[in-house]
Design a protein around this motif. Sequence first.
Motif, PDB file in Angstrom:
ATOM      1  N   ALA A 158       0.838  -1.211   0.000  1.00 21.13           N
ATOM      2  CA  ALA A 158       0.000   0.000   0.000  1.00 21.13           C
ATOM      3  C   ALA A 158       0.868   1.255   0.000  1.00 21.13           C
ATOM      4  N   THR A 159       0.381   2.300  -0.663  1.00 17.05           N
ATOM      5  CA  THR A 159       1.093   3.575  -0.586  1.00 17.05           C
ATOM      6  C   THR A 159       0.495   4.332   0.589  1.00 17.05           C
ATOM      7  N   ARG A 160       1.331   4.640   1.525  1.00 16.08           N
ATOM      8  CA  ARG A 160       0.830   5.295   2.743  1.00 16.08           C
ATOM      9  C   ARG A 160       1.133   6.793   2.672  1.00 16.08           C
ATOM     10  N   THR A 161       0.118   7.617   2.989  1.00 14.38           N
ATOM     11  CA  THR A 161       0.335   9.070   2.992  1.00 14.38           C
ATOM     12  C   THR A 161       1.266   9.435   4.139  1.00 14.38           C
ATOM     13  N   PRO A 162       2.372  10.144   3.841  1.00 12.71           N
ATOM     14  CA  PRO A 162       3.267  10.537   4.934  1.00 12.71           C
ATOM     15  C   PRO A 162       2.546  11.447   5.934  1.00 12.71           C
ATOM     16  N   PHE A 163       2.978  11.374   7.176  1.00 16.16           N
ATOM     17  CA  PHE A 163       2.231  12.000   8.268  1.00 16.16           C
ATOM     18  C   PHE A 163       3.224  12.611   9.265  1.00 16.16           C
ATOM     19  N   VAL A 164       3.048  13.868   9.607  1.00 17.52           N
ATOM     20  CA  VAL A 164       3.888  14.468  10.663  1.00 17.52           C
ATOM     21  C   VAL A 164       2.976  15.182  11.650  1.00 17.52           C
ATOM     22  N   ALA A 165       3.110  14.847  12.925  1.00 17.47           N
ATOM     23  CA  ALA A 165       2.305  15.504  13.967  1.00 17.47           C
ATOM     24  C   ALA A 165       3.244  16.175  14.972  1.00 17.47           C
ATOM     25  N   GLY A 166       2.883  17.379  15.365  1.00 13.10           N
ATOM     26  CA  GLY A 166       3.653  18.099  16.382  1.00 13.10           C
ATOM     27  C   GLY A 166       2.908  18.054  17.708  1.00 13.10           C
ATOM     28  N   ASN A 167       3.616  17.639  18.746  1.00 19.04           N
ATOM     29  CA  ASN A 167       3.040  17.574  20.092  1.00 19.04           C
ATOM     30  C   ASN A 167       3.657  18.698  20.923  1.00 19.04           C
ATOM     31  N   TRP A 168       2.865  19.741  21.164  1.00 20.24           N
ATOM     32  CA  TRP A 168       3.405  20.883  21.919  1.00 20.24           C
ATOM     33  C   TRP A 168       3.562  20.560  23.409  1.00 20.24           C
TER      34      TRP A 168
END
Length: 246
Positions: free
Chosen positions: A2-12
């Motif tokens: 599967a092609t997975r959408t790249p994901f970046v999350a910032g936790n303040w």
Amino acid sequence: MATRTPFVAGNWKMNGNRSLVEQFSNALNSESFNGVEVVVCPPVGYLSMFAAQTFRLGAQDVSHLDNGAHTGDVSTDMLSELGAEYVIVGHSERREDHNESDLNVAAKARKTLNAGLTPIICVGESLSVREAGDVNEFVGKQLGALVGEFSPAELAKCVIAYEPIWAIGTGKTASPEQAQDVHQFIRGYLRDVDAEMADKLRILYGGSVKADNAAELFAQPDIDGGLIGGASLKTEDFIAICQAAI
Ligand code: PEP
């Protein structure tokens, strides 16, 4: 595969103020992230102050209970109204500060998913577990609680964040090989449950990701992006990390 959408999350974490919210809204909205799913998770009180256009919003925790007599807690209904689409659950700081067990974490993830929000579920070992050579056993147990709670179709909608506790906020990043080894273990563990789900599921790495080490971590085959703590508090650094995921 599967092609997975790249994901970046910032936790303040428990950081930030109105002026940082404005700074982030302005800086991130003037960027384009070319298909990377970018999420900012501020303290809950700041959620509704964001003007998010090129990015999404997430919360750092949620109650597993419905609205009612639960002083100090925040429900999924409230988070949705405040604009959150994601919820971090089971961060090691919550497991440590609030004694959250694997079962509590699974219950919070269940509540999040049922409300139509996406749980970002954190797993990861302490230094002593790593030194004892028990990483896979430890992480496997954390995953077992999720497999016990969710069907494969439900798990495919979740995001997993592998965050070795010894690397969180310490400046000691896992090497790309160390991180990939555990990510490969996680995907393999889930592949034994359901191959299609394991191929779809995004697995993020978190632990002292910075602008200068993000690209080599994200280049690993089973690392689909990052959960970023300290470096998510500086617009230039966070934008550079998001761009490294393209
Ligand atoms: C985190 O808070 O989830 C985290 C990974 O922090 P840091 O990037 O500062 O290590």
